[in-house]
Motif scaffolding. Structure first.
Motif, mmCIF file in Angstrom:
data_model
loop_
_atom_site.group_PDB
_atom_site.id
_atom_site.type_symbol
_atom_site.label_atom_id
_atom_site.label_comp_id
_atom_site.label_asym_id
_atom_site.label_seq_id
_atom_site.Cartn_x
_atom_site.Cartn_y
_atom_site.Cartn_z
ATOM 1 N N ASP A 1 0.997 -1.035 -0.119
ATOM 2 C CA ASP A 1 -0.186 -0.122 -0.225
ATOM 3 C C ASP A 1 0.949 1.369 0.012
ATOM 4 O O ASP A 1 1.962 0.946 0.599
ATOM 5 N N LEU A 2 0.518 2.265 -0.902
ATOM 6 C CA LEU A 2 1.112 3.633 -0.680
ATOM 7 C C LEU A 2 1.613 4.270 0.798
ATOM 8 O O LEU A 2 2.372 4.486 0.429
ATOM 9 N N ALA A 3 0.612 4.643 1.126
ATOM 10 C CA ALA A 3 0.586 5.010 3.144
ATOM 11 C C ALA A 3 1.858 3.714 3.282
ATOM 12 O O ALA A 3 2.324 5.119 4.507
ATOM 13 N N ARG A 4 2.206 2.361 3.489
ATOM 14 C CA ARG A 4 2.829 2.041 4.024
ATOM 15 C C ARG A 4 4.339 2.360 2.566
ATOM 16 O O ARG A 4 5.084 2.469 3.542
ATOM 17 N N LEU A 5 4.726 2.536 2.158
ATOM 18 C CA LEU A 5 5.982 2.857 1.309
ATOM 19 C C LEU A 5 5.744 3.906 1.854
ATOM 20 O O LEU A 5 7.428 4.538 2.131
ATOM 21 N N ARG A 6 5.459 5.409 2.160
ATOM 22 C CA ARG A 6 5.598 6.574 1.996
ATOM 23 C C ARG A 6 6.244 6.151 4.210
ATOM 24 O O ARG A 6 6.797 7.476 3.839
ATOM 25 N N ASP A 7 5.173 5.821 4.641
ATOM 26 C CA ASP A 7 5.998 5.425 5.901
ATOM 27 C C ASP A 7 7.095 5.166 6.219
ATOM 28 O O ASP A 7 8.272 5.443 7.264
ATOM 29 N N CYS A 8 7.860 4.026 5.591
ATOM 30 C CA CYS A 8 9.104 3.325 5.469
ATOM 31 C C CYS A 8 9.903 4.250 4.835
ATOM 32 O O CYS A 8 10.495 4.330 5.719
ATOM 33 N N TYR A 9 9.557 4.914 3.669
ATOM 34 C CA TYR A 9 10.836 5.765 3.159
ATOM 35 C C TYR A 9 11.105 7.123 3.817
ATOM 36 O O TYR A 9 12.271 6.979 4.415
ATOM 37 N N GLU A 10 10.135 7.676 4.903
ATOM 38 C CA GLU A 10 10.065 8.979 5.091
ATOM 39 C C GLU A 10 10.992 8.514 6.881
ATOM 40 O O GLU A 10 11.092 9.508 7.198
ATOM 41 N N THR A 11 10.712 7.313 7.513
ATOM 42 C CA THR A 11 11.524 7.141 8.363
ATOM 43 C C THR A 11 12.301 6.742 8.677
ATOM 44 O O THR A 11 13.533 7.044 9.098
ATOM 45 N N ALA A 12 12.824 6.359 6.922
ATOM 46 C CA ALA A 12 14.796 5.955 6.965
ATOM 47 C C ALA A 12 15.418 7.728 5.756
ATOM 48 O O ALA A 12 15.652 7.517 6.996
ATOM 49 N N LEU A 13 14.163 8.537 5.854
ATOM 50 C CA LEU A 13 14.760 10.041 5.356
ATOM 51 C C LEU A 13 14.839 10.426 7.151
ATOM 52 O O LEU A 13 15.428 11.147 6.947
ATOM 53 N N GLY A 14 14.096 10.725 8.092
ATOM 54 C CA GLY A 14 14.125 10.639 9.237
ATOM 55 C C GLY A 14 15.414 10.799 9.954
ATOM 56 O O GLY A 14 15.850 11.413 10.739
ATOM 57 N N HIS A 15 16.107 9.326 9.320
ATOM 58 C CA HIS A 15 17.374 9.160 10.322
ATOM 59 C C HIS A 15 18.170 10.392 10.036
ATOM 60 O O HIS A 15 19.138 11.582 9.103
ATOM 61 N N PRO A 16 19.068 11.293 10.781
ATOM 62 C CA PRO A 16 20.087 12.221 10.705
ATOM 63 C C PRO A 16 21.166 11.685 9.679
ATOM 64 O O PRO A 16 21.916 12.940 9.383
ATOM 65 N N ASP A 17 21.875 10.758 9.312
ATOM 66 C CA ASP A 17 22.781 10.836 8.719
ATOM 67 C C ASP A 17 22.599 9.712 7.214
ATOM 68 O O ASP A 17 23.277 9.305 6.501
ATOM 69 N N ILE A 18 21.045 10.425 6.860
ATOM 70 C CA ILE A 18 20.718 8.975 5.567
ATOM 71 C C ILE A 18 20.820 10.171 4.902
ATOM 72 O O ILE A 18 19.494 11.876 4.886
ATOM 73 N N ALA A 19 21.410 9.986 3.614
ATOM 74 C CA ALA A 19 20.839 11.597 3.021
ATOM 75 C C ALA A 19 20.933 11.021 1.867
ATOM 76 O O ALA A 19 20.249 12.203 0.774
ATOM 77 N N GLY A 20 19.713 9.923 1.118
ATOM 78 C CA GLY A 20 19.070 9.527 0.141
ATOM 79 C C GLY A 20 18.425 7.982 0.205
ATOM 80 O O GLY A 20 18.746 7.797 0.930
ATOM 81 N N LEU A 21 18.220 7.392 -1.147
ATOM 82 C CA LEU A 21 17.605 6.128 -0.677
ATOM 83 C C LEU A 21 17.682 5.522 -1.667
ATOM 84 O O LEU A 21 17.444 5.991 -2.806
ATOM 85 N N VAL A 22 18.011 3.677 -1.910
ATOM 86 C CA VAL A 22 17.566 3.050 -2.975
ATOM 87 C C VAL A 22 17.070 2.251 -2.433
ATOM 88 O O VAL A 22 16.892 1.435 -1.171
ATOM 89 N N VAL A 23 15.818 1.354 -3.607
ATOM 90 C CA VAL A 23 14.661 0.927 -3.233
ATOM 91 C C VAL A 23 14.847 -0.149 -4.724
ATOM 92 O O VAL A 23 14.452 -0.097 -5.436
ATOM 93 N N GLY A 24 14.990 -1.228 -4.336
ATOM 94 C CA GLY A 24 14.631 -2.530 -5.026
ATOM 95 C C GLY A 24 13.574 -3.129 -5.317
ATOM 96 O O GLY A 24 13.060 -3.054 -4.084
ATOM 97 N N THR A 25 13.305 -3.278 -6.206
ATOM 98 C CA THR A 25 12.025 -4.066 -6.419
ATOM 99 C C THR A 25 11.878 -4.812 -7.382
ATOM 100 O O THR A 25 13.202 -5.021 -8.220
ATOM 101 N N ARG A 26 10.384 -5.125 -7.687
ATOM 102 C CA ARG A 26 10.252 -6.162 -9.451
ATOM 103 C C ARG A 26 9.676 -5.479 -10.376
ATOM 104 O O ARG A 26 8.926 -3.990 -10.198
ATOM 105 N N PRO A 27 9.634 -5.713 -11.731
ATOM 106 C CA PRO A 27 9.330 -4.770 -12.691
ATOM 107 C C PRO A 27 7.988 -5.135 -13.249
ATOM 108 O O PRO A 27 7.256 -3.444 -12.725
ATOM 109 N N ASP A 28 7.635 -5.547 -11.976
ATOM 110 C CA ASP A 28 6.221 -6.382 -11.691
ATOM 111 C C ASP A 28 5.332 -5.610 -10.376
ATOM 112 O O ASP A 28 4.256 -5.786 -10.458
ATOM 113 N N CYS A 29 6.467 -4.874 -9.913
ATOM 114 C CA CYS A 29 5.774 -4.534 -8.792
ATOM 115 C C CYS A 29 6.044 -2.138 -8.843
ATOM 116 O O CYS A 29 6.165 -2.028 -7.679
#
Length: 340
Positions: free
Chosen positions: A113-141
């Motif tokens: 669910d998009l809301a869950r994705l948003r929560d996970c990514y924003e939580t990671a970006l809330g860490h003071p030492d995290i500058a960006g994201l790498v998101v691994g997935t499948r092409p059908d997702c």
């Protein structure tokens, strides 16, 4: 094995390869950003449509994420605690790291669910030492709403989308129970790139039914896609997989590449890729306790020198056999990961 002779108009490896014969991602990062960008792996508890019954159960024949999961992720702690542990480890190992990126690695990290994705990514970006994201997935997702959200994130922070290609041959994909075809992969990469997202592809060499001919045909197809980077991994038989059961029952049905054959397979792909695609990874290491076979006895850190030496022996380099399609326009630097 005979390999193509250089065409009459062949020049030499581009100068921006920095003396190598391929476009190494780490070299580019150091030039562009003055230091190392280190990924911190995260297990956010996602699954996969090939595991939860949507497409199948048990996953692809080769897949058991435990073989590639750092030990600290097995404790099933929260995202921020995983980041703290990962950064502490990486600071000891790579003290010259310039920035840390949260790497959503395990299984399909856009499957939910998009809301869950948003929560996970924003939580990671809330860490003071995290500058960006790498998101691994499948092409059908990668539905459009998820790509739209990721494109919005990418305007705020550096973001890399890592898509599992594995093979470009539909027969190979069917044999490993992948659950989608190569057309799906092509579509996902193009839709992501149209939104300005940086796309890294993940290619698994040595899968059953893959041949040198299908691999080269796949490389030519990848050369026409808007990829920023590519990761190579060699096939390893991991415990707890369908492929491990198949190998134990009949080892001949899963012929494994030697280090020499693997390097030649990597080169067969590199020759047909555009010079601008950065090579992020040349192989992988599954812990011995998780691996059935093969045991090469070679550390991953030796691969770059081995590859350059073999490229020299073959008198070739990344892009030597690449020919742009008439009227084709490649991805510009402004669209690339950490550009500018």
């Amino acid at each position: 094995m005979a390999h193509p002779a250089p065409p009459p108009d062949a020049a030499a490896p581009p100068e921006d390869f920095g003396g190598r014969r391929y476009n190494a991602y780490n070299d580019w990062v150091k030039r562009a950003h003055g230091g190392r960008l280190q990924k911190i792996s995260i297990d956010a508890g996602f699954t996969c449509p090939n595991r939860d019954g949507t497409l199948g159960v048990g996953g692809c024949t080769f897949c058991n994420n435990d073989g590639f999961t750092p030990a600290y992720l097995r404790e099933r702690r929260g995202i921020l605690a995983q980041i703290d542990t990962g950064i502490a480890f990486m600071r000891r190992r790579y003290p010259d790291t310039k920035a840390f990126l949260a790497y959503f690695q395990s299984y399909s990290n856009t499957y939910g669910d998009l809301a869950r994705l948003r929560d996970c990514y924003e939580t990671a970006l809330g860490h003071p030492d995290i500058a960006g994201l790498v998101v691994g997935t499948r092409p059908d997702c990668l539905p459009d709403e998820v790509l739209d959200y990721l494109a919005g994130l990418a305007r705020r922070v550096p973001l890399e989308l890592e898509i599992g290609i594995e093979s470009c041959d539909d027969a190979v994909l069917r044999d490993c129970l992948r659950g989608h075809d190569f057309a799906c992969t092509q579509d996902a990469i193009r839709r992501a790139a149209r939104r300005g997202l940086s796309v890294t592809g993940h290619l698994l060499l040595g899968l059953p039914l893959e041949t040198r001919e299908t691999l080269i045909a796949g490389a030519r197809a990848l050369a026409r896609l808007p990829l920023d980077a590519l990761k190579f991994h060699q096939l390893q038989i991991i415990r707890g997989t369908r492929l491990a059961n198949r190998y134990r029952a009949d080892p001949a049905s899963v012929p494994l590449l030697s280090p020499e054959a693997y390097l030649d397979a990597v080169i067969d792909v590199l020759e047909h890729l555009p010079p601008g695609i950065r090579i992020q990874r040349l192989g992988s290491e599954v812990p011995p306790a998780q691996r059935v076979s093969p045991d090469w006895g070679i550390r991953l850190s030796r691969f770059p020198a081995m590859l350059d030496a073999r490229l020299g022996e073959r008198e070739t380099w990344q892009g030597r056999l690449f020919r742009p399609a008439a009227g084709a326009a490649g991805k510009t630097e402004a669209c690339c990961y950490y550009a500018g």
